[in-house]
Scaffold this motif. Structure first.
Motif, PDB file in Angstrom:
ATOM      1  N   ILE A 244       0.845  -1.201   0.000  1.00 21.35           N
ATOM      2  CA  ILE A 244       0.000   0.000   0.000  1.00 21.35           C
ATOM      3  C   ILE A 244       0.875   1.244   0.000  1.00 21.35           C
ATOM      4  CG2 ILE A 244      -1.680   1.322   1.357  1.00 21.35           C
ATOM      5  CD1 ILE A 244      -2.867  -1.305   2.294  1.00 21.35           C
ATOM      6  N   GLU A 245       0.560   2.186  -0.872  1.00 15.47           N
ATOM      7  CA  GLU A 245       1.323   3.434  -0.959  1.00 15.47           C
ATOM      8  C   GLU A 245       0.864   4.394   0.132  1.00 15.47           C
ATOM      9  OE1 GLU A 245       1.412   5.152  -4.882  1.00 15.47           O
ATOM     10  OE2 GLU A 245       1.068   3.182  -5.788  1.00 15.47           O
ATOM     11  N   ALA A 246       1.829   4.958   0.838  1.00 14.30           N
ATOM     12  CA  ALA A 246       1.513   5.878   1.938  1.00 14.30           C
ATOM     13  C   ALA A 246       2.497   7.029   1.934  1.00 14.30           C
ATOM     14  CB  ALA A 246       1.566   5.146   3.278  1.00 14.30           C
ATOM     15  N   THR A 247       2.035   8.208   2.359  1.00 15.44           N
ATOM     16  CA  THR A 247       2.915   9.363   2.475  1.00 15.44           C
ATOM     17  C   THR A 247       3.801   9.202   3.709  1.00 15.44           C
ATOM     18  OG1 THR A 247       1.378  10.609   3.875  1.00 15.44           O
ATOM     19  CG2 THR A 247       1.116  10.828   1.469  1.00 15.44           C
ATOM     20  N   ARG A 258      -0.236  12.883  14.944  1.00 14.93           N
ATOM     21  CA  ARG A 258       0.586  12.644  13.760  1.00 14.93           C
ATOM     22  C   ARG A 258      -0.268  11.870  12.773  1.00 14.93           C
ATOM     23  NH1 ARG A 258       5.011   9.026  15.204  1.00 14.93           N
ATOM     24  NH2 ARG A 258       6.252   9.881  13.479  1.00 14.93           N
ATOM     25  N   VAL A 259      -0.132  12.183  11.472  1.00 16.64           N
ATOM     26  CA  VAL A 259      -0.999  11.581  10.460  1.00 16.64           C
ATOM     27  C   VAL A 259      -0.195  11.178   9.231  1.00 16.64           C
ATOM     28  CG1 VAL A 259      -2.977  12.973  11.209  1.00 16.64           C
ATOM     29  CG2 VAL A 259      -1.547  13.778   9.326  1.00 16.64           C
ATOM     30  N   MET A 260      -0.810  10.339   8.417  1.00 17.90           N
ATOM     31  CA  MET A 260      -0.282  10.048   7.082  1.00 17.90           C
ATOM     32  C   MET A 260      -1.458   9.711   6.176  1.00 17.90           C
ATOM     33  SD  MET A 260       1.361   6.237   7.246  1.00 17.90           S
ATOM     34  CE  MET A 260       0.350   4.784   7.599  1.00 17.90           C
ATOM     35  N   SER A 261      -1.290   9.940   4.896  1.00 14.80           N
ATOM     36  CA  SER A 261      -2.323   9.660   3.903  1.00 14.80           C
ATOM     37  C   SER A 261      -1.991   8.370   3.167  1.00 14.80           C
ATOM     38  CB  SER A 261      -2.415  10.813   2.892  1.00 14.80           C
ATOM     39  OG  SER A 261      -2.676  12.044   3.530  1.00 14.80           O
ATOM     40  N   LEU A 262      -3.023   7.616   2.805  1.00 14.69           N
ATOM     41  CA  LEU A 262      -2.852   6.416   2.001  1.00 14.69           C
ATOM     42  C   LEU A 262      -3.195   6.737   0.553  1.00 14.69           C
ATOM     43  CD1 LEU A 262      -4.342   3.634   4.304  1.00 14.69           C
ATOM     44  CD2 LEU A 262      -2.033   4.611   4.267  1.00 14.69           C
ATOM     45  N   ARG A 263      -2.360   6.260  -0.364  1.00 13.64           N
ATOM     46  CA  ARG A 263      -2.531   6.554  -1.787  1.00 13.64           C
ATOM     47  C   ARG A 263      -3.072   5.365  -2.569  1.00 13.64           C
ATOM     48  NH1 ARG A 263      -2.710  11.785  -0.976  1.00 13.64           N
ATOM     49  NH2 ARG A 263      -0.694  12.810  -0.615  1.00 13.64           N
ATOM     50  N   SER A 264      -3.225   4.227  -1.916  1.00 12.66           N
ATOM     51  CA  SER A 264      -3.786   3.043  -2.558  1.00 12.66           C
ATOM     52  C   SER A 264      -4.332   2.130  -1.471  1.00 12.66           C
ATOM     53  CB  SER A 264      -2.714   2.316  -3.388  1.00 12.66           C
ATOM     54  OG  SER A 264      -1.704   1.768  -2.543  1.00 12.66           O
ATOM     55  N   GLY A 265      -4.991   1.064  -1.900  1.00 13.96           N
ATOM     56  CA  GLY A 265      -5.486   0.089  -0.937  1.00 13.96           C
ATOM     57  C   GLY A 265      -6.650   0.540  -0.103  1.00 13.96           C
ATOM     58  N   CYS A 267      -9.953   1.239  -1.801  1.00 13.24           N
ATOM     59  CA  CYS A 267     -11.144   1.210  -2.664  1.00 13.24           C
ATOM     60  C   CYS A 267     -11.551   2.617  -3.089  1.00 13.24           C
ATOM     61  CB  CYS A 267     -12.304   0.488  -1.983  1.00 13.24           C
ATOM     62  SG  CYS A 267     -11.990  -1.262  -1.641  1.00 13.24           S
ATOM     63  N   GLY A 268     -10.549   3.480  -3.290  1.00 13.44           N
ATOM     64  CA  GLY A 268     -10.805   4.833  -3.793  1.00 13.44           C
ATOM     65  C   GLY A 268     -11.287   5.827  -2.771  1.00 13.44           C
ATOM     66  N   ILE A 269     -11.300   5.463  -1.494  1.00 15.13           N
ATOM     67  CA  ILE A 269     -11.777   6.369  -0.441  1.00 15.13           C
ATOM     68  C   ILE A 269     -10.619   7.190   0.096  1.00 15.13           C
ATOM     69  CG2 ILE A 269     -12.806   6.474   1.869  1.00 15.13           C
ATOM     70  CD1 ILE A 269     -14.221   3.816   1.154  1.00 15.13           C
ATOM     71  N   HIS A 270     -10.797   8.503   0.203  1.00 19.05           N
ATOM     72  CA  HIS A 270      -9.777   9.367   0.811  1.00 19.05           C
ATOM     73  C   HIS A 270      -9.545   8.893   2.247  1.00 19.05           C
ATOM     74  CE1 HIS A 270      -9.898  12.267  -2.504  1.00 19.05           C
ATOM     75  NE2 HIS A 270     -11.211  12.135  -2.473  1.00 19.05           N
ATOM     76  N   THR A 271      -8.318   8.491   2.550  1.00 22.14           N
ATOM     77  CA  THR A 271      -8.053   7.827   3.823  1.00 22.14           C
ATOM     78  C   THR A 271      -6.784   8.349   4.482  1.00 22.14           C
ATOM     79  OG1 THR A 271      -9.137   5.802   3.031  1.00 22.14           O
ATOM     80  CG2 THR A 271      -7.673   5.594   4.935  1.00 22.14           C
ATOM     81  N   LEU A 272      -6.896   8.655   5.769  1.00 25.78           N
ATOM     82  CA  LEU A 272      -5.750   9.024   6.596  1.00 25.78           C
ATOM     83  C   LEU A 272      -5.669   8.065   7.774  1.00 25.78           C
ATOM     84  CD1 LEU A 272      -6.354  11.832   5.102  1.00 25.78           C
ATOM     85  CD2 LEU A 272      -5.272  12.889   7.075  1.00 25.78           C
ATOM     86  N   LEU A 273      -4.467   7.943   8.323  1.00 27.90           N
ATOM     87  CA  LEU A 273      -4.255   7.281   9.607  1.00 27.90           C
ATOM     88  C   LEU A 273      -3.770   8.324  10.587  1.00 27.90           C
ATOM     89  CD1 LEU A 273      -4.601   4.732   7.920  1.00 27.90           C
ATOM     90  CD2 LEU A 273      -2.661   3.723   9.125  1.00 27.90           C
ATOM     91  N   LEU A 274      -4.197   8.205  11.849  1.00 25.48           N
ATOM     92  CA  LEU A 274      -3.881   9.208  12.860  1.00 25.48           C
ATOM     93  C   LEU A 274      -3.431   8.533  14.152  1.00 25.48           C
ATOM     94  CD1 LEU A 274      -5.851  12.396  13.783  1.00 25.48           C
ATOM     95  CD2 LEU A 274      -5.502  10.643  15.545  1.00 25.48           C
ATOM     96  N   GLU A 275      -2.366   9.081  14.723  1.00 22.59           N
ATOM     97  CA  GLU A 275      -1.874   8.661  16.036  1.00 22.59           C
ATOM     98  C   GLU A 275      -1.988   9.830  16.991  1.00 22.59           C
ATOM     99  OE1 GLU A 275       2.253   6.887  16.561  1.00 22.59           O
ATOM    100  OE2 GLU A 275       2.454   8.842  17.543  1.00 22.59           O
ATOM    101  N   ARG A 276      -2.527   9.584  18.172  1.00 25.47           N
ATOM    102  CA  ARG A 276      -2.601  10.622  19.193  1.00 25.47           C
ATOM    103  C   ARG A 276      -1.326  10.536  20.027  1.00 25.47           C
ATOM    104  NH1 ARG A 276      -8.835  10.505  21.481  1.00 25.47           N
ATOM    105  NH2 ARG A 276      -9.852  11.062  19.505  1.00 25.47           N
ATOM    106  N   THR A 277      -0.455  11.530  19.869  1.00 23.24           N
ATOM    107  CA  THR A 277       0.816  11.530  20.597  1.00 23.24           C
ATOM    108  C   THR A 277       0.685  12.118  21.995  1.00 23.24           C
ATOM    109  OG1 THR A 277       1.400  13.674  19.644  1.00 23.24           O
ATOM    110  CG2 THR A 277       2.097  11.723  18.440  1.00 23.24           C
ATOM    111  N   ALA A 278      -0.369  12.879  22.201  1.00 30.08           N
ATOM    112  CA  ALA A 278      -0.673  13.482  23.502  1.00 30.08           C
ATOM    113  C   ALA A 278      -2.173  13.671  23.529  1.00 30.08           C
ATOM    114  CB  ALA A 278       0.045  14.818  23.683  1.00 30.08           C
TER     115      ALA A 278
END
Length: 282
Positions: A244-247, A258-265, A267-278
């Motif tokens: 899976i392609e990710a930023t 902290r976040v990152m965006s996924l560029r594939s994988g 099903c065409g939905i705009h998707t981010l992952l998020l971690e709560r550091t505090a």
């Protein structure tokens, strides 16, 4: 009346391919499979909501309706379902705020592998009155089985679902005044437009306005999902290894994230992952 987000529906043409994609993305196994009423369904139940994948099955009016929606709008986010502890009271509220709810329906589903049943009551608001977003309300009898982790650094739950709008005032009136969600943030920035956060259980419905010439001011759109992880670096390593392609990981707009965006994988939905550091307050 609304206690949280029960589930989000994603429409797909191929349920097996979609289930495999989301098992990889989430790092979790499906918790429920069902085929009925012209549709195949695969559910992933996380800490705070369920993701329902749906595809047409067989040849019927219901199946053809799903195929038509996919043909016109494409695969992706199709509807949102809010949880309530009292569907009768929720129905009365929807009537009072002129969202023209359908009669309450009692529904049963059985897992195709185990035969275990699930029961719930639901209603649906008029899509035209919810600004084009298909919106359901559900009282679930009992808990759904949770999706077991199948990999390290799995997705924990949903952090927020994003709704795109070109009329933030009317959207705010819908989610705040009419549905009764608590507005936690209303902020405008010259680069990314206007953001409004509405608390929904322990996650956020984020309403975003990004000015686009000629956009539809009468209809909003389910736009994207942000998933919550405990360790975003480990999650990125896992997803990259799976193809899976990710930023790169970056600091999020919300302090303490902290976040990152996924560029594939996805099903065409705009998707981010998020971690709560505090502690990140909305």
């Amino acid at each position: 009346m609304i206690t949280g987000l029960d589930h989000i529906v994603v429409l797909l043409g191929d349920i097996k391919a979609g289930a495999a994609i989301y098992e990889t993305l989430l790092g979790r196994a499906p918790s429920w499979r069902n085929s009925s009423d012209g549709a195949e369904r695969v559910l992933f139940t996380l800490d705070n909501m369920t993701l329902e994948l749906m595809a047409p099955s067989g040849y019927s009016v219901a199946a053809d309706r799903i195929r038509t929606v996919i043909k016109i709008w494409g695969e992706g986010l199709a509807s949102i379902c809010f949880a309530t502890s009292d569907i009768a009271k929720m129905h009365r509220r929807l009537e009072r705020v002129a969202l023209k709810p359908e009669p309450i329906a009692e529904v049963e589903s059985r897992d195709s592998a185990s035969g275990a049943p699930l029961h719930w009551k639901r209603t649906r608001a008029s899509t035209e009155l919810t600004r084009g977003v298909r919106m359901f309300f559900l009282e679930l009898a009992g808990e759904r089985p949770h999706s077991a982790a199948t990999a390290d650094a799995p997705i924990l739950g949903l952090d927020h679902v994003v709704v795109s709008t070109e009329d933030p005032e009317r959207a705010a009136a819908l989610y705040g005044a009419r549905l009764g969600l608590d507005m936690a943030l209303d902020r405008t920035h010259q680069e990314w437009g206007q953001l409004m956060f509405f608390r929904c259980g322990d996650l956020i419905v984020e309403v975003v306005r990004r000015p686009v010439a000629g956009a539809d001011r009468a209809h909003d759109k389910l736009w994207g999902l942000t998933w919550r992880v405990a360790d975003i670096d480990a999650a990125r390593e896992r997803l990259i290894a799976a193809g899976i392609e990710a930023t790169e990981v970056r600091i999020g707009r919300k302090p303490g994230t902290r976040v990152m965006s996924l560029r594939s994988g996805t099903c065409g939905i705009h998707t981010l992952l998020l971690e709560r550091t505090a502690k990140a307050e909305a």
